[in-house]
Design a protein around this motif. Structure first.
Motif, PDB file in Angstrom:
ATOM      1  N   HIS A  34      17.677  -4.399-111.345  1.00  0.00           N
ATOM      2  CA  HIS A  34      15.918  -3.795-111.825  1.00  0.00           C
ATOM      3  C   HIS A  34      15.303  -3.828-110.563  1.00  0.00           C
ATOM      4  CE1 HIS A  34      13.870  -7.040-113.174  1.00  0.00           C
ATOM      5  NE2 HIS A  34      14.534  -7.963-113.166  1.00  0.00           N
ATOM      6  N   ASP A  52      12.194 -11.595-108.328  1.00  0.00           N
ATOM      7  CA  ASP A  52      12.944 -11.389-109.852  1.00  0.00           C
ATOM      8  C   ASP A  52      11.885  -9.346-109.944  1.00  0.00           C
ATOM      9  OD1 ASP A  52      13.806 -10.630-111.753  1.00  0.00           O
ATOM     10  OD2 ASP A  52      12.220 -11.753-113.170  1.00  0.00           O
ATOM     11  N   ASN A  53      12.318  -8.173-109.085  1.00  0.00           N
ATOM     12  CA  ASN A  53      13.812  -8.423-108.948  1.00  0.00           C
ATOM     13  C   ASN A  53      13.715  -7.507-106.816  1.00  0.00           C
ATOM     14  OD1 ASN A  53      16.775  -8.790-108.431  1.00  0.00           O
ATOM     15  ND2 ASN A  53      16.744  -7.064-109.915  1.00  0.00           N
ATOM     16  N   GLU A  86      13.210  -3.384-117.360  1.00  0.00           N
ATOM     17  CA  GLU A  86      14.462  -4.919-117.285  1.00  0.00           C
ATOM     18  C   GLU A  86      14.073  -5.925-118.475  1.00  0.00           C
ATOM     19  OE1 GLU A  86      16.915  -8.490-116.559  1.00  0.00           O
ATOM     20  OE2 GLU A  86      14.562  -7.182-116.592  1.00  0.00           O
ATOM     21  N   GLU A  87      12.511  -5.941-117.866  1.00  0.00           N
ATOM     22  CA  GLU A  87      11.471  -7.143-118.352  1.00  0.00           C
ATOM     23  C   GLU A  87      11.506  -6.614-119.599  1.00  0.00           C
ATOM     24  OE1 GLU A  87      11.918  -9.473-116.614  1.00  0.00           O
ATOM     25  OE2 GLU A  87      12.084  -9.065-114.639  1.00  0.00           O
ATOM     26  N   ASP A 114      19.889  -9.662-110.246  1.00  0.00           N
ATOM     27  CA  ASP A 114      18.984 -10.017-110.607  1.00  0.00           C
ATOM     28  C   ASP A 114      18.881 -11.550-109.880  1.00  0.00           C
ATOM     29  OD1 ASP A 114      16.718 -10.144-111.937  1.00  0.00           O
ATOM     30  OD2 ASP A 114      17.588  -9.930-113.515  1.00  0.00           O
ATOM     31  N   MET A 115      17.304 -11.791-109.553  1.00  0.00           N
ATOM     32  CA  MET A 115      16.885 -13.128-108.609  1.00  0.00           C
ATOM     33  C   MET A 115      17.618 -13.871-107.819  1.00  0.00           C
ATOM     34  SD  MET A 115      15.371 -14.515-111.691  1.00  0.00           S
ATOM     35  CE  MET A 115      14.339 -15.820-111.460  1.00  0.00           C
TER      36      MET A 115
HETATM   37 ZN   LIG Z   1      15.106  -9.688-113.210  1.00  0.00          ZN
END
Ligand SMILES: [Zn+2]
Length: 318
Positions: A34, A52-53, A86-87, A114-115
């Motif tokens: 994302h 992130d991210n 995404e968040e 992701d991360m």
């Molecule tokens: Zn994320």
């Protein structure tokens, strides 16, 4: 793709690049991450989102860059996708997976980062989390194999955050998936301190080898492409064995007598060795590359004449 929803009332973009497959173009691999970020301290100020991210987006872009640089043509189609919103609840990825399902797209694997860049410990302690899904045993096994063979990382297998990121909608629509994640959760999560200076780029680069290796392993070692005139080299260039342990034999066929330059590049795009440069007569030729103390991993052999250029993907294993 452009979409909006009840939550994201503004128009949002998923951004997508397609690398069409050579043999099975209808089979699709998704490499995703994302691209939106959020700041919980204050939603009205910047959300830098480096870990992130930005880190996951870097994985998508870097793999696309490396494959493009070497004109890699996969067996099946690879789509490089960054998702939005995404968040706010995996909205971009849900939009994408739902459309794929409705159009009966054959997604064979979704690889999500992701991360992947928080890591304050030394290299000996580097661990990647592989977040797995119950429908995805083959994907999990492949990720473990590539991690062990081609990276310095140890891995832990978990499903702790499997439902909290963009791979989940794909699983939800029945597609096999996996999610790569840092093992030490970022203390700067969703804050104004999620800055590039707080990331560990070398650790992230090591994680990025996993989806890259998975895509190469699944899609064979690529198909030679000719980027210039087609009249010096025959299409049948290949390397064997491949993967190889120490030495690989590179075979190529010269259709007209030519000066041929054969060199090896690593996955970062740096030339590591010129294997041979000589005048070759018409016919099939074979030369051997002794990889010596080069690290295991991905390499590209370039066969160059003044009118043709081919790349062969090579994999050195432990
Ligand atoms: Zn994320």
């Amino acid at each position: 793709t452009l979409f909006r929803s009840n939550i994201t009332t503004t128009w949002q973009y998923n951004v997508e690049l397609t690398l069409k497959g050579h043999t099975y173009p209808e089979r699709v691999y998704i490499l995703g991450a994302h691209h939106d970020a959020i700041n919980w301290d204050n939603p009205m100020v910047n959300a830098p989102g480096a870990d992130d991210n930005g880190s996951g987006v870097a994985a998508v872009l870097e793999i696309a860059r490396v494959l493009a640089k070497f004109h890699y043509i996969p067996e099946s189609t690879i789509r490089f996708v960054t998702f939005s919103a995404e968040e706010l609840g995996l909205i971009g990825a849900y939009h994408y997976a739902k459309n794929a399902h409705e159009s009966e797209t054959n997604i064979v694997m979704m690889l999500n980062s992701d991360m992947i860049s928080n890591c304050p410990v030394g290299e000996d302690e580097w661990i990647v989390q592989l977040h797995t899904y119950p429908n995805s045993q083959h994907v999990t096994d492949l990720a473990k194999e590539i991690t062990t063979r081609f990276t310095e990382l140890d891995f832990v297998e978990t499903d702790r955050y499997s439902n909290a990121t963009d791979s989940y909608p794909f699983f939800d629509f029945g597609y096999p998936a996996i999610f790569f994640h840092e093992n030490i959760f970022s203390p700067n999560y969703h804050s104004g301190q999620d800055l590039v200076v707080n990331t560990n780029k070398h650790y992230a680069a090591e994680i990025i080898r996993i989806p890259l290796g998975m895509l190469i392993k699944e899609n064979k070692y690529g198909f030679p492409v000719k980027t210039m005139d087609f009249n010096t080299l025959n299409e049948a260039s290949k390397a064997f064995p491949n993967p190889f342990d120490k030495k690989a034999t590179i075979s190529f066929t010269v259709e007209k007598p030519a000066h041929v330059h054969i060199s090896i590049f690593n996955a970062e795009g740096t030339m590591v060795e010129v294997v041979d440069q000589a005048f070759f007569q018409t016919g099939q030729h074979a030369i051997t590359w002794d990889s010596k103390d080069n690290n295991p991993g991905l390499y590209f052999c370039r066969i160059l004449t003044n009118t043709s250029e081919q790349f062969i993907t090579l994999i050195k294993q432990h």
